[in-house]
Design an enzyme around this catalytic site. Structure first.
Site, PDB file in Angstrom:
ATOM      1  N   LYS A 140       6.544   7.029  -6.283  1.00  0.00           N
ATOM      2  CA  LYS A 140       5.343   7.034  -6.562  1.00  0.00           C
ATOM      3  C   LYS A 140       4.410   7.134  -5.388  1.00  0.00           C
ATOM      4  O   LYS A 140       3.167   7.708  -5.444  1.00  0.00           O
ATOM      5  CB  LYS A 140       4.870   5.754  -7.142  1.00  0.00           C
ATOM      6  CG  LYS A 140       5.369   5.741  -8.732  1.00  0.00           C
ATOM      7  CD  LYS A 140       4.568   6.457  -9.519  1.00  0.00           C
ATOM      8  CE  LYS A 140       4.858   6.329 -11.074  1.00  0.00           C
ATOM      9  NZ  LYS A 140       4.063   7.192 -11.957  1.00  0.00           N
ATOM     10  N   SER A 170      14.780   7.269  -9.602  1.00  0.00           N
ATOM     11  CA  SER A 170      13.578   7.285  -9.191  1.00  0.00           C
ATOM     12  C   SER A 170      12.701   6.272  -8.519  1.00  0.00           C
ATOM     13  O   SER A 170      11.859   6.129  -7.798  1.00  0.00           O
ATOM     14  CB  SER A 170      12.475   7.652 -10.545  1.00  0.00           C
ATOM     15  OG  SER A 170      12.824   6.783 -11.559  1.00  0.00           O
TER      16      SER A 170
END
Length: 311
Positions: free
Chosen positions: A54, A309
């Protein structure tokens, strides 16, 4: 309608992020290769700044704002990973950040956001509307940093795809498929643009939690559909209501499909990541690995990349 980002936008994002992000490696496990009958290459964004992918999108978004816009501060809503990316980026730019986070978000993530200097505003993820929660700060002139449905955010996440394809070339391999965790679709859409630019024949798959497979069902219907209420999952990082408008427009063109995985399969994938890759991966970050056991993705004799992720 907002123009989706292209490969030039992703390359520009990579230039902005150069020297600030970790170029996460491609790693593999002989045991997992044997189990799945192919070569599985993992890209661990768990090793990224703030612990997930992110930061890439958040920093790129703040970079795209004017000095005046940044000076008024930024506001975001997130279950944790985007919050940490925005908080870290805002601290680097020296600007105020206000971030709405679910009250049941992991305490460690809430604590990390506060340590980075951002103000945390708690809300109920099942009852409260996120935009309504952050509206008072938007009305004060603070800039919204969306979690996924924004061209600069998508382009930032797409830099993973640039790295991934360059690293595969350096290994002398052609990727048959790439499997990517999917919540709102910012990660999968951004990576898919970079992958398809470099290798049009590479299949790109999204992986989602069972009952939160809005992208899978949206692809089947040909339009965005929302998740049915009343379900829960251990994959707190990727529990979104429906795909983004921009992300779905990209994903519907680039994805081969999406796989829904159970919490049980995800928990096993987390154990596999720890045992065979020596990585601590959070549930939402491990759904791509879990999807390999679904039987829906052709693995036999193939070379497949899986994005882990976050952790």
């Amino acid at each position: 309608m907002t123009v989706p980002p292209g490969i030039a936008d992703i390359r520009n994002a990579a230039a902005r992020l150069s020297g600030l992000i970790v170029e996460t490696p491609l790693i593999e496990s002989p045991e997992l290769n044997k189990r799945y009958g192919g070569r599985i290459l993992f890209k661990p964004e768990t090793l990224q700044r703030t612990g997930s992918f992110k930061f890439r999108g958040a920093y790129n978004k703040l970079s795209s704002l004017s000095a005046a816009e940044r000076g008024r501060g930024v506001v975001a809503f997130s279950s944790g990973n985007h919050a940490q990316g925005v908080a870290a980026s805002a601290a680097m730019f020296g600007v105020k950040a206000v971030i709405a986070m679910p009250a049941d978000a992991p305490a460690m993530k809430i604590g990390n956001v506060r340590k980075m200097g951002a103000e945390v505003v708690p809300f109920d993820r099942f009852r409260d509307d996120r935009m309504t929660v952050v509206r008072p700060w938007l009305d004060k002139g603070m800039a919204l940093v969306p979690p996924f449905d924004d061209p600069a955010i998508i382009a930032g996440q797409g830099t993973i795809g640039l790295e991934l394809m360059a690293q595969a070339r350096a290994l002398g391999v052609s990727l048959d498929a790439v499997v990517i965790p999917c919540g709102g679709g910012g990660l999968s859409s951004g990576i898919s643009v970079a992958v398809k630019d470099a290798s049009p024949d590479t299949a790109v798959w999204a992986a989602e939690p069972e009952h939160f497979d809005d992208t899978r069902r949206s692809l089947a219907k040909g339009e965005r559909v929302a998740n049915e209420p009343g379900h829960t999952s251990i994959c707190d990082a990727i529990l979104t209501a429906e795909p983004g408008a921009i992300t779905f427009e990209i994903n519907r063109k680039n994805l081969a499909g999406a796989v829904a995985v159970s919490d049980k399969a995800t928990a096993q994938a987390m154990r596999d990541a720890m045992a065979h890759l020596k990585l601590v991966v959070e549930p939402g970050g491990c759904v791509g690995l879990a999807a390999l056991s679904s039987g829906e993705i052709d693995l036999a004799g193939k070379c497949v990349a899986v994005v882990l992720s976050g952790g």
